[in-house]
Scaffold this active site. Structure first.
Site, PDB file in Angstrom:
ATOM      1  N   SER A 260      24.203  20.762 -23.309  1.00  9.44           N
ATOM      2  CA  SER A 260      25.553  20.681 -22.784  1.00  9.44           C
ATOM      3  C   SER A 260      26.526  20.153 -23.836  1.00  9.44           C
ATOM      4  O   SER A 260      26.735  20.806 -24.854  1.00  9.44           O
ATOM      5  CB  SER A 260      25.536  19.822 -21.519  1.00  9.44           C
ATOM      6  OG  SER A 260      26.742  19.915 -20.816  1.00  9.44           O
TER       7      SER A 260
ATOM      8  N   ASP B  61      23.516  28.775 -14.091  1.00 12.46           N
ATOM      9  CA  ASP B  61      24.192  27.606 -14.649  1.00 12.46           C
ATOM     10  C   ASP B  61      25.688  27.743 -14.378  1.00 12.46           C
ATOM     11  O   ASP B  61      26.371  28.539 -15.003  1.00 12.46           O
ATOM     12  CB  ASP B  61      23.913  27.516 -16.150  1.00 12.46           C
ATOM     13  CG  ASP B  61      24.444  26.248 -16.784  1.00 12.46           C
ATOM     14  OD1 ASP B  61      25.343  25.619 -16.184  1.00 12.46           O
ATOM     15  OD2 ASP B  61      23.982  25.891 -17.875  1.00 12.46           O
TER      16      ASP B  61
ATOM     17  N   HIS C 102      22.017  24.032 -14.681  1.00 12.93           N
ATOM     18  CA  HIS C 102      22.447  23.283 -15.862  1.00 12.93           C
ATOM     19  C   HIS C 102      21.504  22.137 -16.215  1.00 12.93           C
ATOM     20  O   HIS C 102      21.184  21.920 -17.397  1.00 12.93           O
ATOM     21  CB  HIS C 102      23.866  22.753 -15.606  1.00 12.93           C
ATOM     22  CG  HIS C 102      24.594  22.314 -16.826  1.00 12.93           C
ATOM     23  ND1 HIS C 102      25.084  23.196 -17.765  1.00 12.93           N
ATOM     24  CD2 HIS C 102      24.942  21.084 -17.279  1.00 12.93           C
ATOM     25  CE1 HIS C 102      25.707  22.541 -18.731  1.00 12.93           C
ATOM     26  NE2 HIS C 102      25.631  21.253 -18.463  1.00 12.93           N
TER      27      HIS C 102
END
Length: 420
Positions: free
Chosen positions: A182, A355, A386
């Site tokens: 991320s 995601d 995610h």
């Protein structure tokens, strides 16, 4: 990019308060704030509250070190290490509101740091400025608003270079692999674009759930981003420049909301899925107490606003201060784009269909602009979301086996793939 998700347990907490369950017996409070002896045999290393981080890692049979390093602009960061002085070095980097604990929480059988250590790698885990383990500066205090004047730009320009330089100085070798999740991917693109001399010290960069372009996020948080200016004012008012630090009050409220079986199963997980994508099949609810023992780890309000700007603009660019200040800082009325086309470091991109914070069209756009993508891998599980890159029940089989395969790729083969 773990975002407002860390506020979600409090929604369950408030529901219970409204129902008249706020009067909690003192013995229950004591149990929640102290060590839970019933979890002493838990496979998750963060269930023993009285152990520090190095002790937790050592308790499950691995050596551990902590390294304090200084960035060029004076921030003091903590690097954790599971050392193997004869192995290739790997740096793992967390996402927004997170910490190095991301890669340990699943335990010795499924945590990425432990898996890499078992395969002979020298494992390093970073902490970005402002989180629980990197809340210091040579001259600024966290109580000073100047301390929080940073976003993911500074993390890429200063934090990652400091970590990589320290690792390469200690090992006398280039960094074998950088793995970011991320915001850990976001900072790596900034670093590779803005600090090419540092990027050349990295053999391979692997991105989990890449976040650069954010036009196609499906999470409901997209409805908040048009109000980024107002959000900035609100969050500064509530957080005094810092957003969601890991305080004992937040930890207590989170535990209260999520230690109750019904809330844990029905409220916490469902609200989490609402933000990140639904995948009940792969989420181990037993991890929630371990997750809440380190989350949220805190960051600057400015970081959240920078991400909101990315969604609004459809660009991957530096922080937008407004026309007047942009002219003073950048000599242009608009913030400059990060020049991805000049990046030479090989990248492997890992993404997932479900995601909601890293949309496939945005990932494909990123791949098209990075010159040296040596592998792109869509997780072969349609519901993968995610956070599944960190804590899915089957993440070793679905993701980490492929990671180990890519990490063993010879540089000559990477070059051939880039040219093909």
């Amino acid at each position: 990019m773990q975002l407002i998700v860390y506020l979600l347990p409090f929604c369950g907490f408030l529901d219970f308060a409204a129902a008249g369950i706020f009067d909690i017996p003192k013995n229950v409070i004591k149990k929640m704030m102290g060590t839970n002896k019933e979890q002493s045999n838990s496979p998750y290393i963060f269930s023993q509250d009285n152990l520090d981080m190095l002790q937790r890692i050592r308790k499950v049979g691995f050596p551990a070190e902590a390294h304090a390093i200084q960035t060029e602009d004076g921030y003091l960061l903590t690097l954790y290490r599971i050392p193997n002085k004869n192995g290739p070095s790997v740096l793992l980097q967390h996402g927004l509101l997170s910490s190095f604990a991301d890669f340990l929480i699943s335990g010795k059988a499924k945590g990425l740091a432990f898996i890499l250590a078992n395969h002979g790698y020298d494992v390093w885990m970073g902490n970005f400025r402002g989180n629980t383990y990197s809340r210091a500066h040579v001259s600024l205090s966290p109580s000073d608003s100047k301390f929080w004047n940073f976003s993911f730009h500074e993390m890429g320009v200063y934090d990652l270079p400091a970590m990589i330089l320290h690792i390469t100085n200690i090992t006398s070798q280039p960094l074998h692999t950088y793995i970011g999740h991320s915001m850990g991917t976001t900072a790596s693109y900034v670093m590779a674009a803005e600090r090419p001399e540092i990027a050349r010290m990295v053999r391979l960069i692997i991105s989990f759930a890449p976040v650069a372009f954010m036009t196609h996020i499906r999470s409901p948080i997209r409805f908040l981003t048009p109000f980024a200016g107002n959000i900035e004012g609100l969050l500064y008012l509530l957080g005094e420049d810092e957003f969601l630090p890991h305080s004992s009050l937040i930890q207590f409220m989170s535990k209260l909301a999520c230690d109750m079986t019904f809330v844990q199963d029905k409220i916490c997980t469902n609200l989490l899925f609402l933000i990140l994508g639904f995948d009940r099949e792969q989420f181990d609810v037993n991890l929630i107490p371990s997750i809440l023992s380190t989350y949220p780890a805190g960051t600057s309000t400015k970081t959240l606003v920078h991400f909101a700007q990315e969604h609004n603009s459809g660009k991957f660019c530096q922080y937008d201060y407004g026309c007047v200040k942009n002219l003073q800082i950048y000599n242009t009325p608009e913030p400059p784009d990060y020049n991805l086309a000049n990046i030479t470091t090989p990248f492997a991109i890992f993404y997932a269909e479900n995601d909601w914070l890293s949309g496939i069209p945005d990932v494909k756009r990123l791949i098209s602009l990075l010159p040296n993508v040596v592998d792109e891998y869509k997780v072969p599980f349609p519901k993968f979301n995610h956070l599944d890159f960190l804590w899915a029940i089957d993440v070793p089989q679905l993701v980490y086996n492929k990671v180990l395969e890519v990490m063993k790729m010879e540089p000559t083969l990477m070059t051939k793939k880039m040219q093909s």
